[in-house]
Design a protein around this motif. Sequence first.
Motif, PDB file in Angstrom:
ATOM      1  N   LYS A 236       0.816  -1.218   0.000  1.00 17.73           N
ATOM      2  CA  LYS A 236       0.000   0.000   0.000  1.00 17.73           C
ATOM      3  C   LYS A 236       0.851   1.271   0.000  1.00 17.73           C
ATOM      4  N   SER A 307      -0.459   2.884  -3.911  1.00 17.89           N
ATOM      5  CA  SER A 307      -0.008   1.493  -3.821  1.00 17.89           C
ATOM      6  C   SER A 307       1.079   1.126  -4.822  1.00 17.89           C
ATOM      7  N   GLU A 310      -1.671  -3.976  -6.496  1.00 19.64           N
ATOM      8  CA  GLU A 310      -3.111  -4.059  -6.272  1.00 19.64           C
ATOM      9  C   GLU A 310      -3.728  -4.953  -7.337  1.00 19.64           C
ATOM     10  N   PRO A 313      -8.570  -1.826  -6.266  1.00 19.76           N
ATOM     11  CA  PRO A 313      -9.031  -1.712  -4.881  1.00 19.76           C
ATOM     12  C   PRO A 313     -10.502  -1.308  -4.795  1.00 19.76           C
TER      13      PRO A 313
END
Length: 413
Positions: A236, A307, A310, A313
């Motif tokens: 993240k 991030s 991912e 998200p």
Amino acid sequence: MRIAYFLNIYPMTSLTFIRGEILALEAAGVEILRVALRRWDAPLVTPVDRQEQAKTRYLLDRKAGLILGLVREAAANPRGMARALGAWRRLVANAGGKLVAHGAYLAEAVALKRLCRAERIDHVHTHFGTNSAAVAMLCHLMGGPSYSFTAHGPTEFYDRQSASVGLKVRHASFVAAISHFCRTQLLQAAGIEGWDDAMAKIHIVRCGVDLDAFAPQPPPAPDAPLVHVGRLCVAKAQSLIPAAVARAARHHPGIRVQIVGDGELRPMVEAAIAAHGVAAHVELMGWQSHERVRDLVAGSRAFLLPSFAEGIPVVIMEAMALGRPVITTAIAGIPELVTPECGWVVPSGDAEALGRALDEALAASPERLAEMGAAGRARVAAMHDITANAMALKARLEATPAGRTAAGAPPAG
């Protein structure tokens, strides 16, 4: 048709999109048994998650019986066990060993098979192409229900060979990919020898949000903070936020960033806050309830997610549904959702570019922020409506041989 949703851990704070999918399918008449390997080891802060936990069957609640169950299955079902062992050896070889973990997968597959038989389960669906997909595959090969999985990334795509993603695709009834990027990763994992099968089997079924629960909000206050939500972890990249805030604070001394979440990266984030002298600008808020998180994002100027890794998200979808612009990074499937009309997309790992995006978000007029928020809401409504996407998944489930048989049609083949 009676489905088992099988997960490694369920429920947990970061899996609200799976909970929403389950509830949407149930509202459409699908019978769902919730099954997980284990409970989450952190407190569940939302009542609906505690209700979901009470509905979930946990295979590892009876660890003592797993080995005995495996021995009994081998004796009673030698052909099924032989099929499963063939795939199991591939899993072990691709992972470079790890016999203990993969031995556990076999025992867990037996437990899942027996639970599915007792509960009259027609099909198993799981999320993520990692260990839960491996257990569902082994269960199926032993003679248990057919299975499918939703692939998200990034974990299963770090090393597709080691994760045996292609093998899991080959034995699945279908695979749901949450983005075009995800689908290309799955096709690569399937390899040229499995290309035709994978092309027919892998479908884009996006994650969704409840658009009513995340209704568009009034414009933010002039001094509204930027808000980040996520587990504090390397993927993240919260450790980049203090440097970007320090840069933006040169022109916007009133900048505030609220970081919601906790995790192993917290000491590094705290150290970065101190090193860049932004303790007055960055607040670490820890985990909050879903309702509180929604209120914080709704009250923000923009949502921030820098991030490194991912899928797409869900928290970005929620922020956009609330009518908030997004500052994020150009990785994986994110650019399929976030465009310049509704946010700022910067190179991952570039604190300078992130700082410039913060500058622009803080300098944007209320009218510009409203336009971006409306554009984001429209994109989420078109692509990530939980009800529409759950119906797309339901159609795939009903198209499986188990689904056609449950509906009264003759089984395929």
